[in-house]
Design an enzyme around this catalytic site. Structure first.
Site, PDB file in Angstrom:
ATOM      1  CG  ASP A 114      -0.788  -9.746 -40.893  1.00  0.00           C
ATOM      2  OD1 ASP A 114      -1.781  -9.300 -41.484  1.00  0.00           O
ATOM      3  OD2 ASP A 114       0.381  -9.646 -41.360  1.00  0.00           O
ATOM      4  CB  SER A 115      -2.571 -12.266 -44.172  1.00  0.00           C
ATOM      5  OG  SER A 115      -1.588 -11.270 -44.401  1.00  0.00           O
ATOM      6  CB  CYS A 171      -4.470  -8.042 -40.502  1.00  0.00           C
ATOM      7  SG  CYS A 171      -4.981  -8.176 -42.220  1.00  0.00           S
ATOM      8  CD  GLU A 219       4.016 -13.512 -45.870  1.00  0.00           C
ATOM      9  OE1 GLU A 219       4.172 -14.729 -45.692  1.00  0.00           O
ATOM     10  OE2 GLU A 219       3.739 -12.719 -44.946  1.00  0.00           O
ATOM     11  CB  CYS A 256      -0.063  -3.108 -45.572  1.00  0.00           C
ATOM     12  SG  CYS A 256       0.388  -4.856 -45.678  1.00  0.00           S
ATOM     13  CG  HIS A 277       3.248  -7.956 -44.985  1.00  0.00           C
ATOM     14  ND1 HIS A 277       2.009  -8.216 -44.477  1.00  0.00           N
ATOM     15  CD2 HIS A 277       3.809  -9.169 -45.258  1.00  0.00           C
ATOM     16  CE1 HIS A 277       1.804  -9.539 -44.449  1.00  0.00           C
ATOM     17  NE2 HIS A 277       2.890 -10.132 -44.916  1.00  0.00           N
TER      18      HIS A 277
END
Ligand code: DGL
Length: 259
Positions: free
Chosen positions: A6-7, A69, A147, A178, A180
């Site tokens: 993932d990012s 992701c 994040e 997403c 996240h």
């Protein structure tokens, strides 16, 4: 070994689901935190990052590449996945299966700006469910909150409520498109209410990977997860420890340009 990428920290919500299904498998998770957030980047650049992440995992002889992701899956919808030794698992396929199983027709999709701009979710859902109505909403504020570890209290609650207010009433289901966002699931529950099903594609994703591993092997390891970042390692270690509940996670650093 199973590879995931993932990012950033969102991929941990997928790692968790795969770990639940495959307790003895060895997992290798790469977080491309040098480039997070992906959601505001252009398709060409996202395609390049996706190819680099996939190639890095494929070169490590993983048995499966579990994409953690959605933004990379949205870009692959337009550009295609690269050729790999390992099978690639796409989150949009997993989300679509979850929606079919839930018999959802009025469907909300909350995702990054890049995912919404691609239109990939809407297209793939309508292809799978002919009479589906789909509303896609971008939520650029949410990834930076996760994040930064700002996941409790008013700030994330209000940010999630603002996103959900853009969706129509009477939805059957909302896809947290997403990885996240499941970290903020409680806030989504508060904003959407109990009648709207929250779909986290990671559940079906993990089920599909487990089915492959059952068929072809690769699930009998030492149950170790290696977490690799090309971002701030100390911060990553703290966040992995708190999100995964591991006292001493096995965290490694990868130079940004190293392959
Ligand atoms: N977690 C990723 C996704 O599922 C990307 C978030 C971002 O970096 O913007 O789309």
């Amino acid at each position: 070994m199973i590879g995931l990428f993932d990012s950033g920290l969102g991929g941990l919500t997928v790692v968790r689901r795969v770990r639940e299904r495959l307790p003895r498998a060895d997992l290798l998770f790469f977080a491309d935190q040098a480039h997070v957030p992906y959601g505001e980047r252009a398709p060409d650049e996202l395609d390049r990052l996706m190819r680099s992440n996939v190639a890095w995992l494929d070169a490590r002889n993983v048995d499966a590449i579990v994409v953690a992701c959605n933004t990379s899956c949205a870009v692959a919808d337009a550009y295609g996945w690269p050729q790999t030794h390992a099978e690639i698992f796409d989150l949009i396929d997993s989300a679509t299966i979850a929606l079919q199983r839930a018999s959802a027709r009025r469907i909300g999709v909350v995702a990054t700006s890049a995912t919404v701009r691609s239109g990939a979710y809407g297209r793939r859902i309508r292809n799978a469910i002919a009479d589906a109505e789909v509303w896609e909403v971008a939520a650029p504020a949410l990834v930076p909150l996760v994040e930064a570890g700002r996941i409790t209290g008013d700030e994330p609650r209000v940010a999630v409520a603002e996103v959900c207010a853009q969706l129509p009433d009477d939805l059957d289901a909302v896809v947290l498109a997403c990885t996240h966002y499941p970290v903020l699931a409680e806030h989504f529950g508060g904003a959407l209410g109990v009648d709207v099903l929250q779909i986290d594609p990671a559940l079906i994703h993990a089920e599909r990977v487990a089915a492959l591993i059952d068929r072809e092997g690769g699930g009998e390891g030492s149950g170790t997860t290696r977490y690799v970042t090309n971002g701030d390692v100390a911060l990553f270690r703290r966040n992995v420890a708190s999100i995964m509940g591991e006292a001493q996670p096995l965290v490694e650093e990868r130079a940004t340009l190293a392959f």
